[in-house]
Design a protein around this motif. Structure first.
Motif, PDB file in Angstrom:
ATOM      1  N   GLU A 182       0.849  -1.189   0.000  1.00 19.32           N
ATOM      2  CA  GLU A 182       0.000   0.000   0.000  1.00 19.32           C
ATOM      3  C   GLU A 182       0.889   1.246   0.000  1.00 19.32           C
ATOM      4  N   THR A 183       0.881   2.018   1.092  1.00 16.35           N
ATOM      5  CA  THR A 183       1.695   3.223   1.191  1.00 16.35           C
ATOM      6  C   THR A 183       3.014   2.896   1.890  1.00 16.35           C
ATOM      7  N   ILE A 184       4.120   3.166   1.225  1.00 18.90           N
ATOM      8  CA  ILE A 184       5.447   2.902   1.752  1.00 18.90           C
ATOM      9  C   ILE A 184       6.264   4.183   1.692  1.00 18.90           C
ATOM     10  N   SER A 185       6.851   4.560   2.828  1.00 20.17           N
ATOM     11  CA  SER A 185       7.684   5.769   2.925  1.00 20.17           C
ATOM     12  C   SER A 185       6.942   6.994   2.411  1.00 20.17           C
ATOM     13  N   GLY A 186       5.626   6.997   2.618  1.00 20.06           N
ATOM     14  CA  GLY A 186       4.808   8.135   2.201  1.00 20.06           C
ATOM     15  C   GLY A 186       4.369   8.097   0.759  1.00 20.06           C
ATOM     16  N   PHE A 187       4.710   7.007   0.025  1.00 23.88           N
ATOM     17  CA  PHE A 187       4.348   6.914  -1.381  1.00 23.88           C
ATOM     18  C   PHE A 187       3.308   5.814  -1.596  1.00 23.88           C
ATOM     19  N   ASP A 188       2.341   6.068  -2.471  1.00 22.64           N
ATOM     20  CA  ASP A 188       1.311   5.087  -2.799  1.00 22.64           C
ATOM     21  C   ASP A 188       1.868   4.118  -3.842  1.00 22.64           C
ATOM     22  N   LEU A 189       2.135   2.893  -3.438  1.00 23.45           N
ATOM     23  CA  LEU A 189       2.676   1.880  -4.340  1.00 23.45           C
ATOM     24  C   LEU A 189       1.622   0.848  -4.749  1.00 23.45           C
ATOM     25  N   SER A 190       0.356   1.126  -4.437  1.00 22.15           N
ATOM     26  CA  SER A 190      -0.687   0.104  -4.575  1.00 22.15           C
ATOM     27  C   SER A 190      -0.878  -0.370  -6.013  1.00 22.15           C
TER      28      SER A 190
END
Length: 309
Positions: A182-190
């Motif tokens: 989902e959200t990793i290090s403030g980034f949406d990777l979904s």
């Protein structure tokens, strides 16, 4: 490597490249070492062979089930495996254990066998363990139905003769994170989730962080003595704990005979060689204790899966 080669007979070296590791057949080792499974199959074979008979063993593996059948009085055993190096190793093992004259190992798919050509005649008893964590992934239904119609005598005994499937809903952020992002290090990777499989994965769920959210529901029952059609049924799960539902986990019981069952259920005293099948939901769902969740369970000849109603 020289020490390894020194321990092998010429026949074993000829049967397979010694540089080939167990990576191609890793699932065999837990199965061979599963004493609960082994004892159950041997009990069923002993009962089936009380008056003798011939046996067809689909999925030779090490030849263990065929040797059990020979030990309990089978007059002839035909076993097949479509992986050449496995079939060759089964020939070596069965011969080494003194059964070369009773056990015929064939490197073919069972659906290509012809009685009277590949082996002497139709068999009295079928034994097979071609079941994966999700029950149907190794084409067991296709192989058993073909054997019943083309490779076995009328009224032949099947081991196993049926199966029952059960399921429940679980919360498990650990399992979810193994297959979704989902959200990793403030980034949406979904968007990367498009590459994630929505099929089942095998887990011994008691080894993973999880919480059961529902009662266990009975899903499907298979009678291997009859033809099986694709099926879809509505399932109502009674929610027993509030939580975030990440997945449906399911397992099965193999009915070897009327007295003998093997279960792949979680929380048993001894882990089965088979894991539970876990199908993640496309998106986690909040469930509240006391409510119900309706899903549709489907199966064809190759898989079981669940959808929202």
């Amino acid at each position: 490597m020289n020490n390894l080669i020194d321990e092998l007979t010429p026949e074993e070296i000829a049967a397979g490249d010694v540089a080939i590791t167990s990576e191609l057949v890793p699932w065999h080792f837990p199965m061979m070492n599963d004493n609960v499974r082994n004892d159950a199959y041997e009990k069923a074979l002993k009962a089936a062979l009380k008056n003798g008979g011939t046996v067809l063993d689909i999925g030779s593996g090490s030849g263990l089930l065929s040797m059990m059948a020979a030990r309990h009085g089978a007059s002839h055993i035909t076993t097949c495996d479509f992986v050449e190096m496995v079939a060759e190793k089964a020939k070596i093992i069965t011969a080494r254990n003194g059964f070369a004259d009773k056990i015929q190992v064939i490197n073919k798919l069972s659906t290509t066998l012809v009685p009277g050509t590949d082996f002497p005649e139709r068999a009295d008893i079928l034994v097979t363990e071609i079941f994966d964590n999700g029950l149907l992934g190794e084409h067991a239904l296709v192989a058993i139905e073909h054997a019943r119609k083309h490779l076995l005598k009328p009224n032949a005994q099947l081991i196993p003769c049926g199966a029952r499937v059960y399921a429940m809903c679980i919360e498990s952020s650990e399992i979810y994170k193994n297959h979704r992002v989902e959200t990793i290090s403030g980034f949406d990777l979904s968007a990367f989730n498009q590459f994630s499989s929505y099929e089942y994965s095998g887990y011994h769920i008691e080894k993973s962080e999880h919480k059961a959210l529902s009662k266990i529901a009975s899903i499907f029952e298979f009678d291997f003595l009859k033809d099986t059609k694709d099926e879809s049924v509505e399932i109502t799960f009674e929610v027993t704990e509030s939580g975030l539902c990440h997945a449906v986990v399911y397992w099965y019981e193999l009915q070897l005979d009327k007295d003998t069952i093997i279960s792949t259920a979680p929380y048993l005293p001894q882990l089965s060689c088979w894991k539970q099948a876990v199908q993640l939901l496309p998106k986690p769902m909040n469930l509240t204790k006391g409510e119900t969740l309706k899903l549709v369970a489907h199966h064809d000849n190759e898989a079981i899966w669940f959808n929202r109603l």
